[in-house]
Design a protein around this motif. Structure first.
Motif, PDB file in Angstrom:
ATOM      1  N   VAL A   1      -4.461  -5.415   7.625  1.00  0.00           N
ATOM      2  CA  VAL A   1      -3.211  -4.702   7.335  1.00  0.00           C
ATOM      3  C   VAL A   1      -2.032  -5.933   7.607  1.00  0.00           C
ATOM      4  CG1 VAL A   1      -2.453  -3.239   7.097  1.00  0.00           C
ATOM      5  CG2 VAL A   1      -4.488  -2.913   7.277  1.00  0.00           C
TER       6      VAL A   1
ATOM      7  N   THR B   1       0.605  -1.028  -0.098  1.00  0.00           N
ATOM      8  CA  THR B   1      -0.349   0.056  -0.448  1.00  0.00           C
ATOM      9  C   THR B   1       0.546   1.300  -0.275  1.00  0.00           C
ATOM     10  OG1 THR B   1      -0.622   0.179   2.479  1.00  0.00           O
ATOM     11  CG2 THR B   1      -1.416  -0.921   1.534  1.00  0.00           C
TER      12      THR B   1
ATOM     13  N   GLU C   1      -5.259   3.337   6.693  1.00  0.00           N
ATOM     14  CA  GLU C   1      -5.932   2.064   5.583  1.00  0.00           C
ATOM     15  C   GLU C   1      -7.550   2.167   4.962  1.00  0.00           C
ATOM     16  OE1 GLU C   1      -4.373   0.952   3.079  1.00  0.00           O
ATOM     17  OE2 GLU C   1      -2.252   0.754   3.951  1.00  0.00           O
TER      18      GLU C   1
ATOM     19  N   VAL D   1     -10.227  -2.590   7.844  1.00  0.00           N
ATOM     20  CA  VAL D   1      -9.127  -4.028   8.710  1.00  0.00           C
ATOM     21  C   VAL D   1     -10.278  -4.086   9.578  1.00  0.00           C
ATOM     22  CG1 VAL D   1      -7.433  -2.520   7.898  1.00  0.00           C
ATOM     23  CG2 VAL D   1      -8.719  -1.743  10.002  1.00  0.00           C
TER      24      VAL D   1
ATOM     25  N   HIS E   1      -2.368  -5.500   2.524  1.00  0.00           N
ATOM     26  CA  HIS E   1      -3.336  -5.704   2.827  1.00  0.00           C
ATOM     27  C   HIS E   1      -3.727  -7.155   2.334  1.00  0.00           C
ATOM     28  CE1 HIS E   1      -5.151  -3.458  -0.081  1.00  0.00           C
ATOM     29  NE2 HIS E   1      -6.205  -4.636  -0.204  1.00  0.00           N
TER      30      HIS E   1
END
Length: 480
Positions: A262, A240, A473, A480, A246
């Protein structure tokens, strides 16, 4: 069918009680095995059984009551849980067999004697006894349902019985402080003494694998069955913008509850280092000759980092599977064709070129804890670390950080109306908020726990930065 043997003498009228597990490739052998003793309806049910179904037999015949209970277990459980529960049921059944007692004849004294033998003679832990308790309860639930007996063989008083341990208002859950984690990591996993010097008596071979697995559990909250069954495509995807990666869990998650995970950049770097070194060296040594049974293997034609579907051949048939839909049993027999031959696609492998089992991971943590305990001045909590301890640690540190961030109004726009504990619940994959609350009882948000937790995957990365990455994220649409 595989067989679980007990060398103790049999006292059953039909021969020694045995436990086998169904394998569809040998279903015809099972039919022949039972043909002289089972009616047509039972044979028809046997044909429909899936791999891993426990089969209790006595001599050449299905064991009275226990065969039906094995089928009942397979309807309510699966995978490693089904296997473990079946073995506990077998232990209890053999105990009754040796006492010449049937399910309908069991009395409270039998339950007391069984518990005494398991806890004092077999010396199992309180956690292990809870599993026995669950299985024995299920056995008598089924017996009553099937009209094998009118009631339970134990008397219940204020939720206490010969089977159940006295209940406590607060569950036994705990996490590790920074000092405790570092002692477990440096001494137990890396084999160094408290001063940091290498200990020559440390003989563990898979140091990088064990460290990568422990850090993965600590930084993601993954259960041992979840991280032990990961495949290479899931952890080699493109990173990422913040440097991590992830993945999506589903079939390997508890109750197939889908969630996104993640993997922080520091942990990902250790995983990649393990893949490039220890793992690569082993597979090169094996030369494409994994020491595993060739039948039932899913041989993948090829794969790319981050691919979501795998295609290949299993049992002579062309098949394709979405990675997140692959259960642990299929993952364990998934291999890829390479220039050297056929190699496992599992992330964590053992010396035989097979997926590292959950039992092995529990042994890794047990041995590491014992190594820490060999030093008198170490923290008691660092001497008794289990894979689930790191999941508890993740949950507590995550909540502590979220509450600190909440007080500073750092992520309110992204959280909306969500409470911090709900965010932790989603990260852990719990269906019930009460389950998450058990993880977070006690001192999880006070004192030293309120301090930021330094993961120490490298000297520059803190646990605060990992949590910040998780939240970052979320702002990019990753749940997540």
């Amino acid at each position: 069918m595989s067989q679980y043997r007990d060398e103790s003498p049999s006292s059953g009228p039909g021969g020694r009680l045995e436990l086998k597990f169904m394998n569809r490739r040998r279903a015809s052998a099972a039919i022949e095995h039972f043909s002289e003793h089972a009616d047509a309806s039972l044979l028809e049910r046997t044909l429909r059984l899936t791999d891993g179904t426990p089969l209790f037999t006595s001599g050449l015949a299905p064991a009275e009551f226990w065969f039906s209970f094995g089928l009942h277990l397979a309807r309510t459980h699966r995978g490693s849980t089904l296997n473990e529960y079946a073995r506990i049921a077998y232990t209890f059944a053999r105990f009754l067999e040796n006492r010449n007692t049937t399910i309908s004849q069991v009395v409270e004294a039998d339950i007391v004697e069984y518990r005494t033998r398991r806890t004092e003679v077999d010396d199992i832990s309180d956690v292990s006894w809870k599993k026995d308790e669950t299985v024995v309860q299920a056995i008598f639930d089924f017996a009553i349902q099937e009209n094998r007996r009118p009631d339970y063989p134990w008397f219940v008083n204020a939720r206490r019985s010969a089977l159940r341990q006295p209940t406590t208002p607060t569950p036994i859950t705990r996490g590790l402080s920074e000092e405790e984690w570092l002692q477990f990591k440096q001494i137990g996993l890396l084999g160094r003494d408290p001063d940091g010097a290498p200990n020559p008596s440390f003989k563990t071979v898979w140091v990088m694998r064990n460290l990568a697995g422990a850090e993965l559990a600590l930084s993601t909250g993954l259960r041992v069955r979840e991280f032990s069954t990961l495949l290479l495509p899931e952890v080699t995807a493109a990173t990422t913008p913040s440097g991590g990666s992830h993945l999506t869990l589903k079939a390997s998650a508890k109750r197939r509850r889908e969630r996104r995970i993640v993997i922080p950049s520091g942990v990902l770097a250790h995983i990649q280092a393990y893949v490039r070194t220890d793992r690569a060296a082993l597979l090169s040594h094996l030369g494409g000759r994994s020491r595993s049974r060739t039948q039932d293997r899913f041989i993948v034609d090829g794969w790319q980092p981050g691919c979501t579907t795998l295609r290949g051949e299993i049992n002579g048939e062309r098949r394709s599977f979405e990675v997140k839909e692959m259960p642990p049993e299929l993952r364990a027999v998934t291999f890829a064709r390479t220039e050297r031959g056929v190699e496992p696609l599992a992330l964590f492998v053992n010396s035989w070129g097979r997926m590292t089992s959950t039992r092995t991971w529990h042994r890794v943590f047990h041995n590491a804890s014992n190594f820490v305990a060999s030093y008198p001045g170490t923290w008691p909590a660092a001497r008794d670390v289990h894979p689930h301890t790191l999941r508890h640690t993740f949950a507590r540190r995550y909540l502590a950080y979220l509450r600190r961030a909440s007080r500073s109004n750092d992520y309110q726009d992204e959280w909306g109306d969500l409470d911090e504990i709900v965010i932790v619940q989603r990260a852990l994959g719990h269906s019930n908020l009460a389950t998450t609350s058990k993880y977070l009882s006690g001192d999880s948000v006070s004192g030293v726990v309120e301090e930021l937790f330094y993961l120490s995957t490298n000297t520059d990365e803190t646990y605060a930065e990992i949590i910040g990455q998780l939240l970052a994220e979320r702002t990019r649409g990753v749940d997540v």
